[in-house]
Motif scaffolding. Sequence first.
Motif, PDB file in Angstrom:
ATOM      1  N   ALA A 118       0.816  -1.219   0.000  1.00  8.38           N
ATOM      2  CA  ALA A 118       0.000   0.000   0.000  1.00  8.38           C
ATOM      3  C   ALA A 118       0.844   1.262   0.000  1.00  8.38           C
ATOM      4  CB  ALA A 118      -0.930   0.001   1.212  1.00  8.38           C
ATOM      5  N   ALA A 119       2.135   1.138   0.263  1.00  8.98           N
ATOM      6  CA  ALA A 119       3.015   2.300   0.374  1.00  8.98           C
ATOM      7  C   ALA A 119       3.830   2.495  -0.902  1.00  8.98           C
ATOM      8  CB  ALA A 119       3.955   2.130   1.562  1.00  8.98           C
ATOM      9  N   ASP A 120       3.781   3.704  -1.433  1.00  8.53           N
ATOM     10  CA  ASP A 120       4.567   4.047  -2.620  1.00  8.53           C
ATOM     11  C   ASP A 120       5.751   4.906  -2.180  1.00  8.53           C
ATOM     12  OD1 ASP A 120       5.655   4.846  -4.985  1.00  8.53           O
ATOM     13  OD2 ASP A 120       3.813   5.658  -5.839  1.00  8.53           O
ATOM     14  N   LEU A 121       6.888   4.275  -1.977  1.00 10.26           N
ATOM     15  CA  LEU A 121       8.063   4.998  -1.486  1.00 10.26           C
ATOM     16  C   LEU A 121       8.745   5.837  -2.559  1.00 10.26           C
ATOM     17  CD1 LEU A 121       9.739   2.437   0.947  1.00 10.26           C
ATOM     18  CD2 LEU A 121       8.348   4.437   1.480  1.00 10.26           C
ATOM     19  N   SER A 122       8.254   5.780  -3.782  1.00 11.24           N
ATOM     20  CA  SER A 122       8.792   6.668  -4.816  1.00 11.24           C
ATOM     21  C   SER A 122       8.183   8.059  -4.710  1.00 11.24           C
ATOM     22  CB  SER A 122       8.525   6.098  -6.211  1.00 11.24           C
ATOM     23  OG  SER A 122       7.148   6.168  -6.544  1.00 11.24           O
ATOM     24  N   ARG A 123       7.175   8.203  -3.869  1.00 12.86           N
ATOM     25  CA  ARG A 123       6.508   9.499  -3.657  1.00 12.86           C
ATOM     26  C   ARG A 123       6.434   9.737  -2.155  1.00 12.86           C
ATOM     27  NH1 ARG A 123       0.893   9.116  -6.267  1.00 12.86           N
ATOM     28  NH2 ARG A 123       1.045   6.900  -5.764  1.00 12.86           N
ATOM     29  N   LYS A 124       7.324  10.561  -1.632  1.00  9.20           N
ATOM     30  CA  LYS A 124       7.418  10.755  -0.184  1.00  9.20           C
ATOM     31  C   LYS A 124       7.442  12.235   0.177  1.00  9.20           C
ATOM     32  CE  LYS A 124      11.276   8.537   0.777  1.00  9.20           C
ATOM     33  NZ  LYS A 124      11.770   8.222  -0.552  1.00  9.20           N
ATOM     34  N   ALA A 125       6.868  12.516   1.356  1.00 12.30           N
ATOM     35  CA  ALA A 125       6.910  13.854   1.932  1.00 12.30           C
ATOM     36  C   ALA A 125       7.053  13.710   3.439  1.00 12.30           C
ATOM     37  CB  ALA A 125       5.646  14.645   1.586  1.00 12.30           C
ATOM     38  N   ALA A 126       7.282  14.821   4.110  1.00  9.22           N
ATOM     39  CA  ALA A 126       7.389  14.822   5.568  1.00  9.22           C
ATOM     40  C   ALA A 126       6.670  16.042   6.117  1.00  9.22           C
ATOM     41  CB  ALA A 126       8.846  14.828   6.010  1.00  9.22           C
ATOM     42  N   PRO A 144      18.265  14.793  -0.452  1.00  6.19           N
ATOM     43  CA  PRO A 144      17.704  15.861  -1.292  1.00  6.19           C
ATOM     44  C   PRO A 144      16.816  15.384  -2.430  1.00  6.19           C
ATOM     45  CG  PRO A 144      20.022  16.275  -0.834  1.00  6.19           C
ATOM     46  CD  PRO A 144      19.733  14.886  -0.343  1.00  6.19           C
ATOM     47  N   LYS A 145      17.083  14.188  -2.961  1.00  5.78           N
ATOM     48  CA  LYS A 145      16.303  13.697  -4.085  1.00  5.78           C
ATOM     49  C   LYS A 145      15.231  12.695  -3.675  1.00  5.78           C
ATOM     50  CE  LYS A 145      20.036  14.331  -7.458  1.00  5.78           C
ATOM     51  NZ  LYS A 145      20.883  13.671  -8.493  1.00  5.78           N
ATOM     52  N   GLY A 146      15.179  12.368  -2.397  1.00 10.38           N
ATOM     53  CA  GLY A 146      14.268  11.310  -1.958  1.00 10.38           C
ATOM     54  C   GLY A 146      12.874  11.769  -1.586  1.00 10.38           C
ATOM     55  N   TYR A 147      12.707  13.091  -1.409  1.00  5.85           N
ATOM     56  CA  TYR A 147      11.424  13.620  -0.955  1.00  5.85           C
ATOM     57  C   TYR A 147      10.954  14.718  -1.884  1.00  5.85           C
ATOM     58  CZ  TYR A 147      12.180  10.966   3.276  1.00  5.85           C
ATOM     59  OH  TYR A 147      12.384   9.935   4.154  1.00  5.85           O
ATOM     60  N   ALA A 148       9.642  14.713  -2.130  1.00 10.65           N
ATOM     61  CA  ALA A 148       9.077  15.718  -3.020  1.00 10.65           C
ATOM     62  C   ALA A 148       8.679  16.983  -2.286  1.00 10.65           C
ATOM     63  CB  ALA A 148       7.851  15.144  -3.737  1.00 10.65           C
ATOM     64  N   ALA A 149       8.313  16.854  -0.994  1.00  9.51           N
ATOM     65  CA  ALA A 149       7.775  18.015  -0.294  1.00  9.51           C
ATOM     66  C   ALA A 149       7.929  17.860   1.208  1.00  9.51           C
ATOM     67  CB  ALA A 149       6.292  18.197  -0.645  1.00  9.51           C
ATOM     68  N   GLY A 150       7.824  19.000   1.897  1.00 11.17           N
ATOM     69  CA  GLY A 150       7.856  18.994   3.351  1.00 11.17           C
ATOM     70  C   GLY A 150       7.071  20.169   3.897  1.00 11.17           C
ATOM     71  N   SER A 151       6.459  19.958   5.059  1.00 12.21           N
ATOM     72  CA  SER A 151       5.720  21.008   5.741  1.00 12.21           C
ATOM     73  C   SER A 151       6.261  21.116   7.158  1.00 12.21           C
ATOM     74  CB  SER A 151       4.222  20.692   5.757  1.00 12.21           C
ATOM     75  OG  SER A 151       3.492  21.689   6.441  1.00 12.21           O
ATOM     76  N   ALA A 152       6.777  22.297   7.513  1.00  9.66           N
ATOM     77  CA  ALA A 152       7.387  22.527   8.824  1.00  9.66           C
ATOM     78  C   ALA A 152       6.616  23.635   9.525  1.00  9.66           C
ATOM     79  CB  ALA A 152       8.858  22.901   8.671  1.00  9.66           C
ATOM     80  N   LEU A 153       5.937  23.287  10.631  1.00 10.29           N
ATOM     81  CA  LEU A 153       5.025  24.215  11.271  1.00 10.29           C
ATOM     82  C   LEU A 153       5.457  24.550  12.684  1.00 10.29           C
ATOM     83  CD1 LEU A 153       1.915  22.454   9.812  1.00 10.29           C
ATOM     84  CD2 LEU A 153       2.863  24.645   9.091  1.00 10.29           C
ATOM     85  N   THR A 248       1.347  13.628  -6.615  1.00  9.24           N
ATOM     86  CA  THR A 248       0.470  12.910  -7.542  1.00  9.24           C
ATOM     87  C   THR A 248       1.312  12.339  -8.688  1.00  9.24           C
ATOM     88  OG1 THR A 248       0.045  14.979  -8.736  1.00  9.24           O
ATOM     89  CG2 THR A 248      -1.549  14.331  -7.045  1.00  9.24           C
ATOM     90  N   PRO A 249       0.874  11.224  -9.258  1.00 10.35           N
ATOM     91  CA  PRO A 249       1.666  10.609 -10.338  1.00 10.35           C
ATOM     92  C   PRO A 249       1.970  11.570 -11.481  1.00 10.35           C
ATOM     93  CG  PRO A 249      -0.038   9.107  -9.590  1.00 10.35           C
ATOM     94  CD  PRO A 249      -0.290  10.420  -8.887  1.00 10.35           C
ATOM     95  N   ALA A 250       1.026  12.476 -11.775  1.00  7.55           N
ATOM     96  CA  ALA A 250       1.239  13.389 -12.907  1.00  7.55           C
ATOM     97  C   ALA A 250       2.466  14.264 -12.684  1.00  7.55           C
ATOM     98  CB  ALA A 250       0.001  14.253 -13.117  1.00  7.55           C
TER      99      ALA A 250
END
Length: 253
Positions: A118-126, A144-153, A248-250
């Motif tokens: 169920a987990a798609d590790l090719s698309r990751k965020a934190a 640097p290349k392993g994550y697409a996005a991050g949210s730091a609050l 998203t895949p796109a």
Amino acid sequence: MIEREDVIETSDGPMAVVIRHPEGDGPFPVVIVYHDGPGVRGDIHDITRTLVDQGYYTVLPDLYHRLGRFITFDMEGVAKGPGSPEFNRLITAVESLEDDNVLADTVHVLESVGGDAAADLSRKAAMGFCMGARFTLRLLASDPKGYAAGSALHPSACVTDEPDSPHRSVHRIGAELFVGLGDADVISPLELNQPLRDELSSPSVKAAVEIFEGADHGFMFPNYPSYQERAAKVSWERTLELFDRTLTPASHA
């Protein structure tokens, strides 16, 4: 929603990890969620449930596992401030965490999650809060290349006098970032975070920074006295738009 609690072996013993993801066919993009000082509790579980409702596979590690299993704090006692036993206990727990250990724990988590269809590790965020925001920046800079996005609050301890202060590695982050700050944050004031803000504003860093008027530390959590509805609402909107656009895949076509 599928929910389960896994126990993962780390270099320092077993660590509990709460996994949540949508029902139905996956795989789903993976979001690592790092809790703040008060640990894994209702507000943090609700964060992951909101992400699952948007189609994400969430991973919530118990960062305090070296001190005990899902340790909790009496927040009324913490609110009494420095000198109170519960406040001191929370600070001791926070100070027990080392960035390198958290990153090593995350590697173990991803190795375990990698066996879940169920987990798609090719698309990751934190996504992280307070000290968890610091860990989010550390994680993204470490890969640097392993994550697409991050949210730091309402990030804390991102600017120190040490040569390896987290803000000094922001330039290595390849992921897109959203960073939410409160201009009334008494734990991590804006002026303290100025060097972080300077790094985030560099043209080489893909970051959107929002400063919320009147927002104090912990503005994301409805059960905190410092909760601010507008800051939380806008932060969710910015975070979900970012994740939707980058995971998203796109976006990887």
